[in-house]
Structures are given as structure tokens and as C-alpha cells.
Design an enzyme around this catalytic site. Structure first.
Site, mmCIF file in Angstrom:
data_model
loop_
_atom_site.group_PDB
_atom_site.id
_atom_site.type_symbol
_atom_site.label_atom_id
_atom_site.label_comp_id
_atom_site.label_asym_id
_atom_site.label_seq_id
_atom_site.Cartn_x
_atom_site.Cartn_y
_atom_site.Cartn_z
ATOM 1 N N HIS A 139 61.805 -37.362 -28.489
ATOM 2 C CA HIS A 139 62.307 -36.788 -29.561
ATOM 3 C C HIS A 139 63.566 -36.046 -29.764
ATOM 4 C CE1 HIS A 139 57.919 -37.311 -30.245
ATOM 5 N NE2 HIS A 139 57.987 -37.323 -31.630
ATOM 6 N N GLU A 192 48.477 -42.656 -35.638
ATOM 7 C CA GLU A 192 48.844 -42.352 -37.011
ATOM 8 C C GLU A 192 49.657 -43.339 -37.739
ATOM 9 O OE1 GLU A 192 49.765 -37.546 -36.205
ATOM 10 O OE2 GLU A 192 51.464 -38.682 -35.664
ATOM 11 N N CYS A 212 54.695 -30.414 -37.691
ATOM 12 C CA CYS A 212 55.716 -31.084 -38.669
ATOM 13 C C CYS A 212 55.454 -30.804 -39.938
ATOM 14 C CB CYS A 212 55.302 -32.700 -38.005
ATOM 15 S SG CYS A 212 53.865 -33.290 -38.175
ATOM 16 N N CYS A 213 54.343 -31.007 -40.570
ATOM 17 C CA CYS A 213 54.065 -31.120 -41.992
ATOM 18 C C CYS A 213 54.452 -29.809 -42.824
ATOM 19 C CB CYS A 213 52.584 -31.415 -42.166
ATOM 20 S SG CYS A 213 52.247 -33.006 -41.603
ATOM 21 N N HIS A 222 61.314 -42.119 -32.256
ATOM 22 C CA HIS A 222 61.212 -41.438 -33.684
ATOM 23 C C HIS A 222 62.533 -41.463 -34.540
ATOM 24 C CE1 HIS A 222 59.082 -39.226 -36.936
ATOM 25 N NE2 HIS A 222 58.102 -39.016 -36.400
ATOM 26 N N HIS A 273 53.325 -46.615 -36.609
ATOM 27 C CA HIS A 273 53.524 -45.071 -36.835
ATOM 28 C C HIS A 273 54.309 -44.973 -38.178
ATOM 29 C CE1 HIS A 273 54.596 -40.850 -36.846
ATOM 30 N NE2 HIS A 273 53.489 -40.729 -36.096
#
Length: 653
Positions: free
Chosen positions: A155, A317, A411-412, A205, A265
């Protein structure tokens, strides 16, 4: 446009701000020109302001800021070494929070926000390496040898992308360039390191693509746009497979320009397409934009939940196959809804088509808003459309826990913060002689030729009042009429004005004068909807909608003894609509007739025989539905959006 031609840079407090040379139909009104002043979304933003402040405490407790201090030599032995905590992408949560601080400051300036911004920006700057590289966890765990050693999972570009987005927001909203200087050094390092004639690789990502285009828009540096182009075009050629990884998960199976849908994803997929949309508009690539338009249409038709939720598989996911949309196993990650919002907004600016405004509205009111509590400080990572009464939490993200203040993979929450604080930037856009209103809220809008004050009780009422506060002459006002708004009407100073066709825009061209009033009336009839027949998980079921809201049945609202897992709806009179000011900070409820099933007197193993072993319908009862976004704010128990439709006689239809 030529790759070495500098853009004409627009000003404004907007996260996606196309240049004047971009091939878009309109440009957004940023937070300096659009402000939510009351009503539904103002309440949510006030809660969000508290969440931004609590977010700093959460980042301290989780260790994200500790990592940056260690990497910058500000704690521990003071030599930039020590034990990092959390996931490898821990820095990204700090950057999303910094972006939220910037938008929140633009929305409601406060000195405490500036102090926190400066403090954390200094930590980030101190952690940056001399050559521009920055990722505190990689630096602490493996040093220079660990750089880009495992791009599918590290990432590193993802974190860089969120840093760049935060830096752009910070300079646009506060004028502070400290983080932008960090971002430019990091972007220059990436330009020197990656590309067709350098290291041929991509991050696992996406998000760097959106970020580099926005940095180009802010600085005018063509190299950033060219690197974004490289990252978009390099994906889909087996780079992840070279690491021994399965390419579908990483949106690396098919080149972006050849793909017909999204896959893998969910968050990765829509971040990539949003960045590709930015690239298409800044380079005038109409072929790429047409491909992305087709991808969005296919996603919306075959891989999107009724709530606008994206991602049907807990495994990885991920998006599933077309029409694979089980309500109880829906993943529908909050970040995926946010990525969908970002993509839809960019497509709306590029095309001007109302269907993107409709998609944006569905995701905002349902898929996104369900991910945060009414208090603003508790979250869902996963947003299913059904929770069974017997559900038990089996891991950190499980909604059976109820809403949570933070997650091991957080992350959310900061993603929600930055979206909520910047929400006014999604209301409207402007073009020469035109002001387009895409979303409805009590707000002020300051277009190029036209200023408006909007007053509405949307989504509880469908009437939107728009008063002209400023006009520089003849211009066109465009108002989106949602696809669900059959029977919509529009008047100017009481006189009917133009057709209000659902799924399009009313276009009102006038020599506008201050004080003129436009009334848009969107009928909020209750709609009973069914899914496509290929969505076999909800075949024979119906769901309820009113205006932009999807509704859900929650256990706490039902009569004693009613089990939501067993109910059917009874066809009959229309739903009873009642606004409840004291319920869930004020919601409109729907009441319908249903029939709970009565369990058989004697247990029989599956399959039940035809001779009467199946559950027998009980007596009719009232069933109460609330807006889906508001569930799990009182207790965590059974909930469902899709309900089987019975027959008037009580037998299955």
C-alpha cells in the site's frame, strides 16, 4: 492537450477540480461557493464535526501518530527506529483524517482544527526521507531495503495517494502549503522511480491515480499527469501475477481500456475507475471516458445493491458475479460506497447526465450514510441488507457487533469524515451561463452568474424552494429530477415552467432577478420494488423506497413476538406514512400489513414435506419500516430490507 502544456488552474475548495482545459461539461462549486446551512445534511455535518475531533484521539490510541513520531525520530531512541504498530497502510488513516480537517475547516473555520493540522503535518514532514520517500511502517519495519518490495500488499502508493489528496485539500482550504511541499517531494520521487522506462510496476491498491491528477491540477506539473496515465495503463497486464498473486482481486486481469465491468476488490476497483475518469477528462480521451461510462452502467445494473452498496463477497471484500447480491452476506463496505460516490461525481461532471446524479443520491442517502451513526462517531465497516435475529459477531468487522468507534483496519471512519465534511461540494456545478443543481439540501449556492438560496425539508418533503439572491443577467438554471420522481412539477414565481421529466434536468433560461422563486415539487410516493429476476437471493421479495431513501424493518419497531426472519408482507392498501420527530432524530416511518409465520408444532428436518410441515402463516400485524441508514442506532438485532411478498389469502404467492 499537449503533455507539456500547463493547465489553466481554477480556484476553489473542491477535492476534484478539473482544469479549464479539461473535457467536462461543468465544474464543481467548491465549499467556498456552496454551503449547507440547515436541514437533514446540516445535522449530519454537525455530528461529523465532532467525529473529526474525536478522530485525532482515535489515531493516537491506535498508534498511527506514534508510527510517524518514531519514523521522524521524535520519540523512542530518537534515531528513527522502533516498533511500528498497526497495518502497513496505517499512515493512510492519518492522511484521510487530515483531509477531513481541511474540509471541516472550510465548512466551519476553527482554530483548534488548524492547530491539529499543523501538529500532525509536522509529524508527517519529519518522517519523510531525504529523497522524498515516505511510509512510516515500511521505514520502521524494513528500512530502505523494504521499499516497494511487496507492492501488491504494501500500500505504499495508496498511502502516498491519500497524502497527496490531503495536501491538496489543505492548501485549497487553509492556504497552508506545508503538507503540499511534502506531497510534491513524494510525487517527484514516484516520477523518478516508476514508469515505462523506469520501474515497471503498480501498487496493489489504487488511489494514486486520482491523487496525481489532482496534484497536476493544483501545481500544473505535467509529469504528475503522465505518471497517472502510466499507472492506469500499466494495470491489467499481469504485473500482480509476477508476484504470484491472483490478478482479478487487484483489477489487474483486464486493461482498464478493455474492461467491460468492474471486478475484484470493490474499493480498489472504483478508486481505479475514478482516477481513470480524472485522467480521461484532463487528456481529452473520449474513448477512455466512453469505456468508463459502459463500466459504470454495467456495475450499476448488475453488481450494485438497492442501497447503492458495492461488493457482495466477504472473501476478498470483492464484487461477485453479475446479480450475485445476497442481502445477508452483503459486504457493501462503507469505503466502497465512498469510492462509488467519487466515481459517480466525476462521471457527472464529465457527462452532465442525470443518471449519475441519481446514482450519487442513492449512494449518499443509503450506502454511505448507513456506515455512520446518528451521533457521527460510531461506524459500520460492512453494510448488509439483512441481519438475522440469531446473528453472532465472528470478527472485528461484523455488523452483529453493532456500530463501533474504530476498527483494527480503520479505513472507513476517516473516509466517512472527509466525505461528510466536504459534502457541500457535491451539490452543484457551473458552466458558462449555466448553474446545475444536482443534490437537494438547505443551502446557499454561488454560481458564476447566479446565486441561490435553497430551502427544503428533503428527504422528508419533496418540495425544494430556490430563491434567486444574485444575478448578472441571462443564464440557465438546471435542476435534476430524480428518476423516481414521477409527477414532478416546477414553477417560477407561481407559473408552471417546463416539463419536469424524471431522470433528466429541468432547464430554466431567464433574465433572472433577485427575489424570484423557483419551486420544485418531487412527489414522495412509497414505491414497492422488486429485484431483477436473476438476483435469486431475493426472488419473490419486495423492498420499500420513498424519495431517495431505501427502507428497512428493524426488530425494535415491531410488535412483541414478531420475528423479522419469518415475516411476509401482505398485498393491500398503501403504506401509512408518518413523520416521527422524536424517533431517530426525526424520521418518516412506513407502516404496512404483514403476517408472521408460526413455527410447526413438531420439528421436522429439511426439506419440509408438502403435507403441511412448513410454517403456517399467523394473523396479520402492522410492520413498521424506518430509513435504512438509521438502523442499529438503538440496539443491534434483526433487520431486513427485502421481505417475501405473501398473497392476500395468507399462502405464499
Amino acid at each position: 492537450m499537449s503533455s507539456d502544456a500547463p493547465p489553466v488552474v481554477r480556484t476553489g475548495q473542491s477535492p476534484a477540480r478539473p482544469t479549464d482545459a479539461a473535457t467536462v461539461t461543468s465544474h464543481p462549486l467548491g465549499l467556498d461557493r456552496a454551503r449547507i446551512t440547515g436541514g437533514f445534511w446540516a445535522d449530519r455535518q454537525r455530528a461529523g464535526a465532532e467525529a473529526v475531533r474525536v478522530g485525532h484521539e482515535q489515531l493516537e490510541r491506535a498508534g498511527n501518530l506514534h508510527n510517524l513520531r518514531l519514523a521522524g525520530g521524535r520519540t523512542g531512541g530518537g534515531d528513527g527506529t522502533g516498533e511500528a504498530v498497526g497495518p502497513v497502510f496505517a499512515d493512510s488513516d492519518v492522511y484521510k483524517w487530515l483531509e477531513a480537517v481541511a474540509w471541516e475547516y472550510a465548512r466551519e473555520p476553527a482554530e483548534d482544527l488548524l492547530e491539529r493540522q499543523r501538529e500532525v503535518t509536522a509529524l508527517v514532514a519529519a518522517a519523510q526521507q531525504p529523497d522524498g520517500y515516505l511510509n512510516s511502517v515500511v521505514q520502521l519495519r524494513s528500512g530502505e531495503a523494504g521499499r516497494y518490495a511487496d507492492l501488491p500488499w504494501s500500500h505504499e502508493h495508496y498511502c502516498a495517494g491519500h497524502l497527496i489528496q490531503a495536501a491538496v485539500a489543505q492548501v485549497r482550504c487553509t492556504g497552508d502549503r506545508a503538507l503540499l511541499e511534502v506531497a510534491v517531494r513524494l510525487a517527484d520521487h514516484l516520477v523518478e522511480t516508476f514508469g515505462e522506462d523506469r520501474r515497471h510496476d503498480v501498487d496493489g491498491h489504487p488511489v494514486i491515480e486520482m491523487a496525481l491528477v489532482e496534484l497536476y491540477r493544483e501545481t500544473g506539473t505535467p509529469a504528475y499527469l503522465e505518471l497517472a496515465r502510466y499507472f492506469v495503463d500499466a494495470r491489467g497486464h499481469g504485473l500482480m501475477a509476477s508476484y504470484g498473486k491472483e490478478p482479478t482481486y487487484f483489477s489487474d486481469r483486464v486493461p482498464v481500456r478493455e474492461a467491460t465491468t468492474v471486478e475484484g476488490h470493490a474499493v480498489r476497483a472504483v478508486y481505479l475507475t475514478a482516477g481513470a475518469t480524472d485522467l480521461a477528462t484532463e487528456t481529452g480521451d473520449t474513448a477512455l471516458l466512453a469505456t468508463l461510462d459502459a463500466q459504470f452502467s454495467t456495475m450499476w445494473a448488475t453488481k450494485t445493491y438497492l442501497t447503492g452498496g458495492l461488493g457482495s463477497r466477504w472473501d476478498w471484500e470483492a464484487f461477485g458475479e453479475p446479480y450475485e447480491l445476497p442481502p445477508d452476506r452483503a459486504y457493501a463496505e462503507t469505503c466502497a460506497a465512498i469510492g462509488g460516490i467519487q466515481w459517480a461525481w466525476r462521471m457527472l461532471l464529465a457527462t452532465g447526465e442525470a443518471r449519475y446524479g441519481d446514482a450519487l443520491e442513492r449512494m449518499l442517502f443509503n450506502g454511505f450514510l448507513a456506515g455512520v451513526s446518528l451521533h457521527g462517531t460510531e461506524y459500520f465497516y460492512v453494510n448488509p441488507l439483512q441481519l438475522r435475529g440469531s446473528s453472532q459477531p465472528d470478527e472485528n468487522r461484523s455488523p452483529a457487533h453493532g456500530r463501533r468507534g474504530w476498527f483494527a483496519c480503520a479505513c472507513c471512519p476517516p473516509n466517512v469524515m472527509r466525505t461528510m465534511s466536504g459534502l457541500a461540494g457535491l451539490l452543484a456545478s457551473t458552466a458558462p451561463g449555466v448553474l446545475s443543481v444536482h443534490q437537494y439540501a438547505t443551502a446557499t449556492l454561488d454560481g458564476d452568474e447566479l446565486g441561490l438560496e435553497l430551502t427544503t425539508d428533503y428527504p422528508w418533503s419533496g418540495q425544494v424552494r430556490l430563491e434567486v439572491t444574485r444575478s448578472s443577467g441571462r443564464s440557465t438554471l438546471r435542476l435534476r429530477v430524480p428518476g423516481w420522481a414521477a409527477g414532478a412539477t416546477v414553477t417560477v414565481d407561481g407559473a408552471e415552467a417546463g416539463p419536469a421529466t424524471p431522470g433528466g434536468y429541468v432547464e430554466l433560461e431567464r433574465d433572472w432577478q433577485p427575489g424570484q422563486v423557483v419551486l420544485l415539487d418531487l412527489p414522495l410516493t412509497v414505491r414497492t420494488v422488486t429485484a431483477h429476476p436473476r438476483v435469486d437471493a431475493v426472488r419473490g421479495c419486495v423492498a420499500l423506497e420513498r424519495g431517495p431513501l431505501v427502507y428497512a424493518f428493524e426488530h425494535v419497531d415491531q410488535q412483541p413476538g414478531v420475528e423479522l426472519d419469518d415475516i411476509t408482507l401482505v398485498p393491500g392498501p398503501d403504506a401509512r406514512v408518518q413523520h416521527e420527530p422524536g424517533l431517530l432524530e426525526g424520521v418518516t416511518t412506513l407502516t404496512l400489513r404483514g403476517r408472521p409465520a408460526r413455527a410447526p408444532e413438531e420439528y421436522r428436518p429439511w426439506p419440509w414435506p408438502v403435507d403441511g410441515g412448513a410454517p403456517v402463516p399467523g394473523d396479520e400485524v402492522d410492520l413498521v419500516a424506518i430509513p435504512y441508514y438509521a438502523w442499529a442506532n438503538r440496539e443491534i438485532d434483526a433487520m431486513r430490507v427485502w421481505v417475501p411478498l405473501g398473497s392476500p389469502g395468507g399462502t405464499p404467492s
